[in-house]
Design a protein around this motif. Structure first.
Motif, PDB file in Angstrom:
ATOM      1  N   LYS A  72     -50.601  12.855 -40.530  1.00  0.00           N
ATOM      2  CA  LYS A  72     -49.809  13.999 -40.068  1.00  0.00           C
ATOM      3  C   LYS A  72     -50.402  15.315 -40.563  1.00  0.00           C
ATOM      4  O   LYS A  72     -50.183  16.355 -39.963  1.00  0.00           O
ATOM      5  CB  LYS A  72     -48.344  13.875 -40.507  1.00  0.00           C
ATOM      6  N   ILE A 174     -39.585  20.227 -47.628  1.00  0.00           N
ATOM      7  CA  ILE A 174     -40.584  19.156 -47.782  1.00  0.00           C
ATOM      8  C   ILE A 174     -40.251  18.203 -48.931  1.00  0.00           C
ATOM      9  O   ILE A 174     -41.076  17.486 -49.420  1.00  0.00           O
ATOM     10  CB  ILE A 174     -42.038  19.717 -47.873  1.00  0.00           C
ATOM     11  N   HIS A 212     -41.264   7.965 -50.506  1.00  0.00           N
ATOM     12  CA  HIS A 212     -42.068   9.191 -50.547  1.00  0.00           C
ATOM     13  C   HIS A 212     -41.125  10.273 -51.049  1.00  0.00           C
ATOM     14  O   HIS A 212     -40.025  10.433 -50.521  1.00  0.00           O
ATOM     15  CB  HIS A 212     -42.583   9.519 -49.133  1.00  0.00           C
ATOM     16  N   SER A 215     -43.620  16.802 -50.980  1.00  0.00           N
ATOM     17  CA  SER A 215     -44.973  17.254 -50.706  1.00  0.00           C
ATOM     18  C   SER A 215     -45.284  18.496 -51.530  1.00  0.00           C
ATOM     19  O   SER A 215     -44.368  19.216 -51.931  1.00  0.00           O
ATOM     20  CB  SER A 215     -45.047  17.563 -49.215  1.00  0.00           C
ATOM     21  N   GLY A 253     -47.993  13.279 -51.489  1.00  0.00           N
ATOM     22  CA  GLY A 253     -47.342  14.407 -52.145  1.00  0.00           C
ATOM     23  C   GLY A 253     -48.161  15.219 -53.112  1.00  0.00           C
ATOM     24  O   GLY A 253     -47.745  16.315 -53.491  1.00  0.00           O
ATOM     25  N   GLU A 295     -50.190   7.422 -49.980  1.00  0.00           N
ATOM     26  CA  GLU A 295     -50.357   8.086 -48.677  1.00  0.00           C
ATOM     27  C   GLU A 295     -50.618   9.581 -48.820  1.00  0.00           C
ATOM     28  O   GLU A 295     -49.822  10.400 -48.360  1.00  0.00           O
ATOM     29  CB  GLU A 295     -49.078   7.927 -47.851  1.00  0.00           C
ATOM     30  N   GLY A 297     -51.877  13.160 -47.907  1.00  0.00           N
ATOM     31  CA  GLY A 297     -52.294  13.855 -46.681  1.00  0.00           C
ATOM     32  C   GLY A 297     -52.925  15.182 -47.058  1.00  0.00           C
ATOM     33  O   GLY A 297     -54.140  15.364 -47.014  1.00  0.00           O
ATOM     34  N   ARG A 298     -52.056  16.102 -47.520  1.00  0.00           N
ATOM     35  CA  ARG A 298     -52.504  17.448 -47.861  1.00  0.00           C
ATOM     36  C   ARG A 298     -53.673  17.429 -48.846  1.00  0.00           C
ATOM     37  O   ARG A 298     -54.682  18.112 -48.637  1.00  0.00           O
ATOM     38  CB  ARG A 298     -51.330  18.206 -48.483  1.00  0.00           C
ATOM     39  N   ARG A 335     -47.065  27.788 -41.443  1.00  0.00           N
ATOM     40  CA  ARG A 335     -46.554  27.531 -42.794  1.00  0.00           C
ATOM     41  C   ARG A 335     -45.982  28.769 -43.495  1.00  0.00           C
ATOM     42  O   ARG A 335     -44.944  28.662 -44.136  1.00  0.00           O
ATOM     43  CB  ARG A 335     -47.625  26.861 -43.666  1.00  0.00           C
ATOM     44  N   TYR A 339     -42.258  28.032 -44.474  1.00  0.00           N
ATOM     45  CA  TYR A 339     -42.000  27.665 -45.883  1.00  0.00           C
ATOM     46  C   TYR A 339     -42.326  28.804 -46.855  1.00  0.00           C
ATOM     47  O   TYR A 339     -42.501  28.554 -48.048  1.00  0.00           O
ATOM     48  CB  TYR A 339     -42.865  26.469 -46.315  1.00  0.00           C
ATOM     49  N   TYR A 395     -51.724  20.598 -42.251  1.00  0.00           N
ATOM     50  CA  TYR A 395     -50.505  21.145 -41.640  1.00  0.00           C
ATOM     51  C   TYR A 395     -50.712  22.519 -41.003  1.00  0.00           C
ATOM     52  O   TYR A 395     -49.820  23.354 -41.022  1.00  0.00           O
ATOM     53  CB  TYR A 395     -49.364  21.180 -42.676  1.00  0.00           C
ATOM     54  N   MET A 399     -49.661  21.321 -36.915  1.00  0.00           N
ATOM     55  CA  MET A 399     -48.358  21.923 -36.596  1.00  0.00           C
ATOM     56  C   MET A 399     -48.506  23.098 -35.630  1.00  0.00           C
ATOM     57  O   MET A 399     -47.554  23.851 -35.409  1.00  0.00           O
ATOM     58  CB  MET A 399     -47.681  22.409 -37.882  1.00  0.00           C
TER      59      MET A 399
HETATM   60  N1  LLP Z   1     -45.957   9.788 -46.624  1.00  0.00           N
HETATM   61  C1  LLP Z   1     -44.809  10.151 -46.048  1.00  0.00           C
HETATM   62  C2  LLP Z   1     -43.802   9.134 -45.767  1.00  0.00           C
HETATM   63  C3  LLP Z   1     -44.581  11.496 -45.725  1.00  0.00           C
HETATM   64  O1  LLP Z   1     -43.435  11.838 -45.154  1.00  0.00           O
HETATM   65  C4  LLP Z   1     -45.579  12.463 -46.005  1.00  0.00           C
HETATM   66  C5  LLP Z   1     -45.380  13.868 -45.677  1.00  0.00           C
HETATM   67  C6  LLP Z   1     -46.773  12.030 -46.600  1.00  0.00           C
HETATM   68  C7  LLP Z   1     -46.924  10.694 -46.907  1.00  0.00           C
HETATM   69  C8  LLP Z   1     -47.894  12.964 -46.935  1.00  0.00           C
HETATM   70  O2  LLP Z   1     -47.539  13.934 -47.851  1.00  0.00           O
HETATM   71  P1  LLP Z   1     -48.659  14.916 -48.472  1.00  0.00           P
HETATM   72  O3  LLP Z   1     -49.590  14.087 -49.313  1.00  0.00           O
HETATM   73  O4  LLP Z   1     -49.356  15.553 -47.330  1.00  0.00           O
HETATM   74  O5  LLP Z   1     -47.880  15.879 -49.272  1.00  0.00           O
HETATM   75  N2  LLP Z   1     -45.396  20.317 -43.025  1.00  0.00           N
HETATM   76  C9  LLP Z   1     -45.174  20.406 -44.443  1.00  0.00           C
HETATM   77  C10 LLP Z   1     -45.416  19.102 -45.135  1.00  0.00           C
HETATM   78  C11 LLP Z   1     -44.527  17.987 -44.615  1.00  0.00           C
HETATM   79  C12 LLP Z   1     -44.823  16.680 -45.254  1.00  0.00           C
HETATM   80  C13 LLP Z   1     -44.101  15.598 -44.565  1.00  0.00           C
HETATM   81  N3  LLP Z   1     -44.355  14.309 -45.078  1.00  0.00           N
HETATM   82  C14 LLP Z   1     -46.067  21.505 -45.005  1.00  0.00           C
HETATM   83  O6  LLP Z   1     -46.801  22.126 -44.245  1.00  0.00           O
HETATM   84  O7  LLP Z   1     -46.014  21.804 -46.194  1.00  0.00           O
END
Ligand code: LLP
Length: 443
Positions: A72, A174, A212, A215, A253, A295, A297-298, A335, A339, A395, A399
């Motif tokens: 994502k 988030i 989870h 983030s 996260g 998991e 992402g960012r 963003r 946010y 993102y 997005m």
């Molecule tokens: N796993 C699950 C179940 C999640 O819902 C998410 C993010 C991740 C992993 C990845 O999280 P990360 O490592 O990227 O923090 N659009 C927002 C962030 C939304 C995150 C949603 N879920 C932003 O731009 O800050």
């Protein structure tokens, strides 16, 4: 402790070249802007591959670790190819993400499907493509998935998404692990879910638990807290139902450094903390060492990405701010308006000037809230200067919208002085491609 790439403000190949311009991946940003026009997303392959390695190394002491890139954050066919070639799996949340990684040739057994309201079609797709795991979010989905799996004479391999009741200190939009979150089973609902799987839903095979918390997290205590709750549940479910769960998915996260104010922990630091905690709960709860899934992402993709914009008009409010407008904004990076996210930027063609001014970087979209950076010191700006906004890999494109019917920017991959288009700039024809005028209106 060793630094990891998510702790850097800029892609690791960023430097100033002999023309006084910023260069990334061996490519002069001014040449990139000339060649591909702006706004332009730029992804540095070296930074991306380095962070993948930071994760792999950080968890090498626990060989049962699986890093699943949360697509994502940024999902394109070329990015999927790179991530797959690094041996990572994918966390996906839609048919679109699944289709992208599938068409890119990813190993589908290393794909996980998440989401709080997966559609019938999406569940069919994941079963047809033999996606490795489905993280089931609620009772409705348990029954729906069982029904679809039964109709296909298949067994669906699942995890249960749980809400561990942990709050983290990040933007409330988030946060996801707190008790009144829309995601997952409450801890008090797990037993009913397990009973249904054991007694009624014969086409579901439960492998483990998934959570989870949120983030852009800087607190390292979140992950051990989460592991404690999950291990306790696994031991409890074994004692009560005789069910052996050997997978723990702790979500993503880990934060990144958008500005100098941010101090995210390194992958090495969280790796050590997570592994120590796992070894501790394995002993204390007397459980089999579980397969560990993460998991991120960012923290995988953010630092490798920057966005280039061209400076256009400016406005000095008498006795007030100086607004400088760029040719993009909230449609390619929502963003800041969503946010209150902060970004750092530099002028790519003015690295060697001393005189500076404080400006507000305004987007081009028709909303007062379309402000990319509220206040930043930059060299005296001229129309045509190229501004490089850092840490836009995550993102931003994922997005992006066509607000104001503006075409989405192109994306280039840079590496060793080479630049290659990985997302084409949208055209005006793309903008109207899905429009239909009913016959009766054509008269
Ligand atoms: N796993 C699950 C179940 C999640 O819902 C998410 C993010 C991740 C992993 C990845 O999280 P990360 O490592 O990227 O923090 N659009 C927002 C962030 C939304 C995150 C949603 N879920 C932003 O731009 O800050």
């Amino acid at each position: 402790m060793k630094q990891s790439t998510n702790q850097f403000l800029k892609p690791i190949t960023t430097k100033v070249n002999s023309f006084g311009n910023i260069e990334i991946g061996g490519c002069d940003l001014i040449s990139l802007a000339d060649k591909y026009e702006t706004p332009l997303y730029v992804i540095d392959e070296t930074t991306l591959r380095t962070i993948c390695n930071d994760y792999k190394q950080a968890f090498s002491k626990y060989p049962k670790t699986h890093i699943m890139y949360a697509s994502k954050a940024l999902c394109t066919s070329a990015i999927a190819k790179i991530i797959d070639s690094e041996g990572l799996g994918f966390d996906t949340v839609s048919g679109g993400e699944i289709y992208t990684v599938y068409k890119a040739g990813a190993n589908m057994s290393k794909v996980l499907f998440n989401g709080n309201n997966k559609s019938y079609d999406e569940l069919e797709l994941v079963l047809d493509l033999n996606v490795g795991r489905i993280s089931v979010d609620n009772f409705f989905e348990l029954s729906l998935l069982n029904e679809i799996a039964q109709s296909k004479n298949k067994i669906a391999d699942i995890l249960l998404r749980i809400t561990p009741g942990i709050e983290c200190h990040t933007h409330e939009y988030i946060q996801t692990g707190h008790l009144d979150s829309k995601f997952g089973f409450d801890l008090t609902q797990i037993d009913s879910a397990v009973e249904l799987i054991q007694n009624e839903y014969k086409n579901l095979k439960l492998h483990g638990l998934h959570a989870h918390i949120g983030s852009q997290i800087f607190e390292t205590s979140i992950f051990p807290d989460e592991i404690e709750i999950m291990a306790k549940e696994i031991a409890r479910l074994d004692a009560k139902f005789g069910i052996k769960l050997n997978e723990i998915n702790i979500g993503g996260g880990l934060g990144v450094k958008y500005t100098d104010k941010d101090a995210p922990p390194s992958t090495y630091e969280i790796g050590e903390i997570i592994i120590n905690k796992l070894n501790d709960v394995i002993k204390r709860y007397n459980i089999e060492p579980p397969e560990l899934f993460l998991e991120p992402g960012r923290s995988i993709i953010s630092t490798s990405g920057v966005t280039l914009y061209t400076i256009g008009s400016s406005k000095q409010v008498p006795k007030g701010k100086k607004y400088v407008s760029i040719d993009g904004g909230m449609a390619d990076n929502p963003r800041p308006s969503l946010y209150q996210a902060e970004y750092y930027a530099e002028i790519a063609n003015k690295k060697d000037t001393n005189e500076s001014e404080t400006v507000t970087i305004a987007g081009r979209f028709c909303e007062s809230g379309d402000i990319l950076i509220n206040s930043i010191d930059l060299p005296m700006l001229d129309e045509g200067d190229i501004i490089c906004v850092y840490n836009t890999g995550a993102y931003n494109y994922s997005m992006a919208s066509n607000y104001n019917r503006v075409q989405k920017p192109a994306m280039v991959l840079v590496n060793n002085g080479q630049s290659e288009i990985i997302i084409q700039r949208e055209t005006l024809e793309d903008i109207i491609a899905h429009d239909i005028i009913p016959e009766r209106l054509k008269k």
